[in-house]
Design a protein around this motif. Structure first.
Motif: not given
Length: 184
Positions: A28-48
């Protein structure tokens, strides 16, 4: 609005990038894979329309370390036929007892930092792998909210771990700007 609204994110990585994802483990507080974390970060940058920076600070930290007791953590069992453990790790307090399932030490440190101590926690256990552990007996007077640090530290002591206060350098994530996203 940032502290009062919650958002559910449902997304699929592009087909071309799926081969670069090595682990789907998450909590609930972490995504292990660095690629998935970067993808989520990119999505948040874009949407918010998120703007942020990281900063290094020196101050009080906690060190997650082994204590003098034998380690009571158990390697998580991989289900028959599975190539890796269950992708979801969990740490919780129910029935007056703490437990952790399919959890790595970096995940445990992040949990302690975000939900228990509200201060940086550095993993110094040198333990690798995914672990399970259930507290031996319930707290005599369980607290299901508020400051649970005493109970959590006792749980760690049972497992063969401890949290020590120290001074050290840590990274902070600073949100400079964000806007409420539009509906899909």
């Amino acid at each position: 609005w940032m502290s009062s609204e919650q958002y559910a994110v449902t997304a699929q990585p592009p087909e071309a990038l799926r081969s670069q994802i090595h682990s789907i483990r998450y909590t609930l507080f972490n995504i292990d894979d660095p690629m998935l974390r970067r993808m989520l970060q990119s999505l948040l940058v874009d949407r918010f329309h998120l703007k942020f920076h990281q900063d290094s600070k020196t101050g009080e930290v906690y060190l997650l370390e082994r204590n003098a007791k034998p380690l009571a953590l158990h390697a998580a069992k991989i289900p028959a036929g599975a190539s890796e453990s269950v992708p979801f790790g969990s740490i919780g307090f129910a029935g007056g007892k703490w437990s952790l399932f399919d959890t790595t030490m970096p995940q445990l440190a992040r949990y302690a930092s975000s939900f228990i101590l509200h201060a940086p926690v550095v993993d110094r256990t040198e333990l690798t792998g995914v672990f399970d552990f259930r507290g031996a007996q319930p707290d005599l007077e369980p607290q299901y909210s508020g400051d649970q640090s005493t109970s959590f530290k006792a749980f760690l002591a049972q497992s063969g771990l401890k949290l020590e206060r120290s001074k050290g350098e840590f990274q902070t994530f600073v949100i400079d700007e964000a806007t409420r996203p539009s509906e899909n």
